[in-house]
Motif scaffolding. Sequence first.
Motif, PDB file in Angstrom:
ATOM      1  N   PHE A 252     -46.428  75.245 -10.476  1.00 41.92           N
ATOM      2  CA  PHE A 252     -45.406  76.284 -10.322  1.00 41.92           C
ATOM      3  C   PHE A 252     -45.645  77.425 -11.311  1.00 41.92           C
ATOM      4  CE2 PHE A 252     -42.521  72.818  -8.580  1.00 41.92           C
ATOM      5  CZ  PHE A 252     -42.465  73.336  -7.302  1.00 41.92           C
ATOM      6  N   TRP A 253     -46.060  77.108 -12.526  1.00 36.78           N
ATOM      7  CA  TRP A 253     -46.309  78.113 -13.564  1.00 36.78           C
ATOM      8  C   TRP A 253     -47.474  79.015 -13.157  1.00 36.78           C
ATOM      9  CZ3 TRP A 253     -46.909  76.095 -19.282  1.00 36.78           C
ATOM     10  CH2 TRP A 253     -46.886  77.162 -20.180  1.00 36.78           C
TER      11      TRP A 253
ATOM     12  N   GLY B 178     -46.277  80.116  -8.942  1.00 38.40           N
ATOM     13  CA  GLY B 178     -44.926  80.497  -8.567  1.00 38.40           C
ATOM     14  C   GLY B 178     -44.384  79.578  -7.488  1.00 38.40           C
ATOM     15  N   TYR B 179     -43.103  79.670  -7.279  1.00 40.16           N
ATOM     16  CA  TYR B 179     -42.432  78.791  -6.320  1.00 40.16           C
ATOM     17  C   TYR B 179     -42.958  78.987  -4.901  1.00 40.16           C
ATOM     18  CZ  TYR B 179     -38.657  76.520  -3.754  1.00 40.16           C
ATOM     19  OH  TYR B 179     -37.940  75.701  -2.911  1.00 40.16           O
TER      20      TYR B 179
ATOM     21  N   SER C  57     -46.583  77.709  -4.098  1.00 35.71           N
ATOM     22  CA  SER C  57     -46.870  76.302  -4.396  1.00 35.71           C
ATOM     23  C   SER C  57     -46.474  75.460  -3.188  1.00 35.71           C
ATOM     24  CB  SER C  57     -46.091  75.845  -5.632  1.00 35.71           C
ATOM     25  OG  SER C  57     -46.475  76.581  -6.761  1.00 35.71           O
TER      26      SER C  57
ATOM     27  N   PHE D 247     -38.917  71.748  -8.331  1.00 36.82           N
ATOM     28  CA  PHE D 247     -39.030  72.970  -9.112  1.00 36.82           C
ATOM     29  C   PHE D 247     -38.001  72.985 -10.243  1.00 36.82           C
ATOM     30  CE2 PHE D 247     -37.921  77.470  -9.874  1.00 36.82           C
ATOM     31  CZ  PHE D 247     -39.164  77.938 -10.277  1.00 36.82           C
TER      32      PHE D 247
ATOM     33  N   VAL E 144     -38.863  73.234 -14.176  1.00 38.96           N
ATOM     34  CA  VAL E 144     -38.341  74.280 -15.059  1.00 38.96           C
ATOM     35  C   VAL E 144     -37.650  73.652 -16.269  1.00 38.96           C
ATOM     36  CG1 VAL E 144     -36.622  76.137 -15.249  1.00 38.96           C
ATOM     37  CG2 VAL E 144     -38.202  76.081 -13.305  1.00 38.96           C
TER      38      VAL E 144
ATOM     39  N   TYR F  17     -40.305  72.576 -18.574  1.00 38.97           N
ATOM     40  CA  TYR F  17     -40.854  73.761 -19.229  1.00 38.97           C
ATOM     41  C   TYR F  17     -39.948  74.196 -20.383  1.00 38.97           C
ATOM     42  CZ  TYR F  17     -42.341  78.633 -19.792  1.00 38.97           C
ATOM     43  OH  TYR F  17     -42.775  79.842 -20.305  1.00 38.97           O
TER      44      TYR F  17
ATOM     45  N   LEU G 191     -43.087  80.733 -16.922  1.00 39.20           N
ATOM     46  CA  LEU G 191     -42.596  80.161 -15.671  1.00 39.20           C
ATOM     47  C   LEU G 191     -41.229  80.719 -15.295  1.00 39.20           C
ATOM     48  CD1 LEU G 191     -42.628  78.153 -13.307  1.00 39.20           C
ATOM     49  CD2 LEU G 191     -41.834  76.395 -14.913  1.00 39.20           C
TER      50      LEU G 191
ATOM     51  N   GLY H 165     -41.999  82.599 -12.204  1.00 41.49           N
ATOM     52  CA  GLY H 165     -41.938  81.502 -11.249  1.00 41.49           C
ATOM     53  C   GLY H 165     -41.351  81.884  -9.912  1.00 41.49           C
TER      54      GLY H 165
ATOM     55  N   LEU I 239     -33.275  80.627 -11.570  1.00 40.35           N
ATOM     56  CA  LEU I 239     -34.102  81.320 -12.553  1.00 40.35           C
ATOM     57  C   LEU I 239     -33.326  82.430 -13.251  1.00 40.35           C
ATOM     58  CD1 LEU I 239     -37.534  81.513 -10.706  1.00 40.35           C
ATOM     59  CD2 LEU I 239     -36.938  80.088 -12.678  1.00 40.35           C
TER      60      LEU I 239
END
Length: 183
Positions: free
Chosen positions: A10-11, A14-15, A18, A45, A49, A52, A95, A99, A114
């Motif tokens: 994901f990093w 991105g969402y 992926s 996801f 996050v 992360y 991210l 992300g 996010l």
Amino acid sequence: MALEAAMRVFWERGYDSSSLATLAAEMGVSMPSLYAAFGSKEALFREAVELYDSTAGAAAERALLTGATAEAGVEAMLRSNADMFSDPGTPSGCLIVLGGGTWMPDDEPVAQFLSEHRRTDRNLIADRIRDGAAAGELPTDSDADSLAAFFASVINGMAILARDGASRAELHAVVDLAMTSWP
């Protein structure tokens, strides 16, 4: 660890970019196992996050909160982000900032998730600035919310610069300039 592998995917991508197939392959699990463990791409996801935040993102928050002064904390936070965003051992950028992507209507909950993370980070910066003002470190009439929005914008910009290939030194030069705006 499978969740760490998903976080990296994901990093890096991105969402939106992926795919579940890529995530499952990188995690070393089958698609049915991925669904059994996480239920959906969005749930995976969200967990990635959170991982992360508690690992890669934790150093910057710690730097902000433990600086001897509000100014020192903000500068340490920016430098920590510059270092992490440009670390060759991790995907470039952030991210939380990068992300997302082009959102489809079904992805609105992810976009909001996010956004809430970024708002929480900005509020932490504002609170640290308010604490500094209360301690006499900067004028009591300083606009903590605007300063926090400015420094959060610097973080977001550095994440994009890092993704575009900016070096650690280039990002630290941005921090140097940003800190000249401290009241």
